[in-house]
Design a protein around this motif. Structure first.
Motif, mmCIF file in Angstrom:
data_model
loop_
_atom_site.group_PDB
_atom_site.id
_atom_site.type_symbol
_atom_site.label_atom_id
_atom_site.label_comp_id
_atom_site.label_asym_id
_atom_site.label_seq_id
_atom_site.Cartn_x
_atom_site.Cartn_y
_atom_site.Cartn_z
ATOM 1 N N GLY A 51 -1.364 2.808 -16.638
ATOM 2 C CA GLY A 51 -0.036 3.093 -17.156
ATOM 3 C C GLY A 51 0.889 3.394 -15.996
ATOM 4 N N SER A 52 1.872 4.247 -16.213
ATOM 5 C CA SER A 52 2.801 4.608 -15.145
ATOM 6 C C SER A 52 3.057 6.100 -15.147
ATOM 7 N N ALA A 53 3.409 6.582 -13.956
ATOM 8 C CA ALA A 53 3.710 8.003 -13.794
ATOM 9 C C ALA A 53 4.880 8.149 -12.836
ATOM 10 N N LEU A 54 5.605 9.243 -12.969
ATOM 11 C CA LEU A 54 6.743 9.528 -12.095
ATOM 12 C C LEU A 54 6.231 10.292 -10.884
ATOM 13 N N LEU A 55 6.189 9.612 -9.745
ATOM 14 C CA LEU A 55 5.684 10.206 -8.511
ATOM 15 C C LEU A 55 6.740 10.080 -7.428
ATOM 16 N N ALA A 56 7.026 11.189 -6.763
ATOM 17 C CA ALA A 56 8.022 11.230 -5.683
ATOM 18 C C ALA A 56 9.362 10.689 -6.151
ATOM 19 N N GLU A 81 0.834 -1.192 0.000
ATOM 20 C CA GLU A 81 0.000 0.000 0.000
ATOM 21 C C GLU A 81 0.879 1.256 0.000
ATOM 22 N N LYS A 82 0.386 2.301 -0.643
ATOM 23 C CA LYS A 82 1.156 3.537 -0.775
ATOM 24 C C LYS A 82 0.291 4.745 -0.421
ATOM 25 N N PRO A 83 -0.202 4.814 0.820
ATOM 26 C CA PRO A 83 -1.061 5.944 1.193
ATOM 27 C C PRO A 83 -0.339 7.280 1.187
ATOM 28 N N HIS A 84 0.999 7.258 1.298
ATOM 29 C CA HIS A 84 1.769 8.505 1.320
ATOM 30 C C HIS A 84 1.747 9.240 -0.018
ATOM 31 N N LEU A 85 1.270 8.549 -1.072
ATOM 32 C CA LEU A 85 1.253 9.178 -2.390
ATOM 33 C C LEU A 85 0.039 10.067 -2.613
ATOM 34 N N ILE A 86 -0.937 10.011 -1.711
ATOM 35 C CA ILE A 86 -2.139 10.838 -1.892
ATOM 36 C C ILE A 86 -1.749 12.324 -1.900
ATOM 37 N N SER A 145 -2.846 -1.530 -3.728
ATOM 38 C CA SER A 145 -1.803 -1.230 -4.707
ATOM 39 C C SER A 145 -2.338 -0.402 -5.873
ATOM 40 N N ARG A 146 -3.619 -0.053 -5.831
ATOM 41 C CA ARG A 146 -4.247 0.715 -6.914
ATOM 42 C C ARG A 146 -4.129 2.207 -6.622
ATOM 43 N N VAL A 147 -3.364 2.924 -7.462
ATOM 44 C CA VAL A 147 -3.124 4.355 -7.295
ATOM 45 C C VAL A 147 -3.902 5.089 -8.381
ATOM 46 N N VAL A 148 -4.867 5.886 -7.973
ATOM 47 C CA VAL A 148 -5.744 6.603 -8.909
ATOM 48 C C VAL A 148 -5.255 8.038 -9.050
ATOM 49 N N VAL A 149 -5.118 8.482 -10.301
ATOM 50 C CA VAL A 149 -4.642 9.850 -10.563
ATOM 51 C C VAL A 149 -5.668 10.599 -11.420
ATOM 52 N N ARG A 150 -5.528 11.920 -11.386
ATOM 53 C CA ARG A 150 -6.389 12.797 -12.187
ATOM 54 C C ARG A 150 -5.530 13.909 -12.772
ATOM 55 N N ARG A 151 -5.857 14.332 -13.973
ATOM 56 C CA ARG A 151 -5.133 15.426 -14.607
ATOM 57 C C ARG A 151 -5.239 16.673 -13.741
ATOM 58 N N VAL A 152 -4.114 17.375 -13.544
ATOM 59 C CA VAL A 152 -4.089 18.541 -12.665
ATOM 60 C C VAL A 152 -5.033 19.619 -13.164
ATOM 61 N N GLU A 153 -5.176 19.805 -14.459
ATOM 62 C CA GLU A 153 -6.085 20.800 -15.013
ATOM 63 C C GLU A 153 -7.514 20.519 -14.576
ATOM 64 N N GLN A 154 -7.900 19.220 -14.528
ATOM 65 C CA GLN A 154 -9.238 18.860 -14.095
ATOM 66 C C GLN A 154 -9.457 19.216 -12.645
ATOM 67 N N VAL A 176 -2.264 12.388 -7.506
ATOM 68 C CA VAL A 176 -2.889 11.215 -6.907
ATOM 69 C C VAL A 176 -4.080 11.667 -6.071
ATOM 70 N N VAL A 177 -5.241 11.103 -6.366
ATOM 71 C CA VAL A 177 -6.460 11.482 -5.640
ATOM 72 C C VAL A 177 -6.978 10.354 -4.760
ATOM 73 N N GLU A 178 -6.478 9.112 -4.984
ATOM 74 C CA GLU A 178 -6.992 7.985 -4.201
ATOM 75 C C GLU A 178 -5.996 6.833 -4.258
ATOM 76 N N VAL A 179 -5.866 6.112 -3.137
ATOM 77 C CA VAL A 179 -5.028 4.925 -3.069
ATOM 78 C C VAL A 179 -5.830 3.806 -2.412
ATOM 79 N N GLN A 180 -6.010 2.700 -3.136
ATOM 80 C CA GLN A 180 -6.725 1.537 -2.618
ATOM 81 C C GLN A 180 -5.835 0.311 -2.755
#
Length: 223
Positions: free
Chosen positions: A170-175, A151-156, A202-211, A196-200
């Motif tokens: 896909g993949s993204a460069l985080l931290a 789990e990666k709750p610190h990525l929220i 090992s599932r890391v959910v992201v959203r475009r910053v503009e949104q 990152v808007v949600e972590v469940q």
């Protein structure tokens, strides 16, 4: 009456023999079930020999099978001798019972009965080296370093750039590290900024910053 009693008696004697062998394999030859097994074997083979249904070759083959199992329990081999011993015993028993389908049926009934009784008492018996080789004991536990999902709750709230197109995964460069992520169902192109808007698990959910910025800047409807 005799035609019914004999198969039942044969099943009972064979079940006792099989149960004795299973107990000895489980306990490593402590003698817990050997006496019952020997008595049942003597009665079975004695009756079959007197009737002329069994000969000395079949009896010797059965005893040879037992010898293979005993050697397997005493020596650290890979289980080959135990397999040969079981095969020899089963073959000799089938031949002593007539070598037909009825003999196979008697053997199956006896095996099922022996395994059923053994399953009820197996946890109460000590385990031998031979038994431990046949039964898997290792467990993938967290204490041994095994984890099903990190789990990666610190990525929220963490922001980063998309490394591969999100369709939606896909993949993204985080931290500073590449992380497997999934978008909220929308396509996000490579190189876009996400958060990152949600972590469940090992599932890391992201959203475009503009949104995110649009959602924050959108005026609330007047009451």
């Amino acid at each position: 009456m005799d035609s019914i009693t004999m198969p039942v008696l044969q099943v009972l004697l064979l079940a006792i023999m099989f149960l004795a062998i299973l107990v000895e394999v489980k306990t490593g030859g402590t003698g817990a079930g050997i006496m019952f097994g020997l008595v049942a074997a003597v009665v079975f083979w004695g009756s079959q020999y007197v009737k002329g249904a069994a000969d000395l070759f079949q009896i010797g083959l059965f005893l040879g099978g037992i010898l293979c199992i005993v050697v397997e329990m005493l020596l650290p081999t890979v289980g080959l001798l135990a397999g040969v011993g079981v095969a020899a015993m089963l073959y000799s028993l089938v031949m002593a019972l007539g070598g037909n389908l009825a003999a196979v049926a008697v053997l199956i009934f006896a095996l099922v009965a022996a395994v059923g009784v053994f399953a009820l008492i197996v946890n109460q018996l000590p385990s031998s080296r031979l038994w431990k080789r046949f039964v898997l004991k290792d467990q993938s536990t967290a204490k041994r370093g095994y984890v099903s999902a990190v789990e990666k709750p610190h990525l929220i709230g963490e922001r980063g750039r998309v490394l591969t197109e999100l369709r939606p995964s896909g993949s993204a460069l985080l931290a500073g590290h590449p992380v497997d992520v999934v978008s909220e169902g929308t396509f996000i192109a490579k190189g876009e900024l996400v958060q990152v808007v949600e972590v469940q698990g090992s599932r890391v959910v992201v959203r475009r910053v503009e949104q995110l910025q649009e959602a924050k800047g959108k005026p609330h409807p007047q009451q």
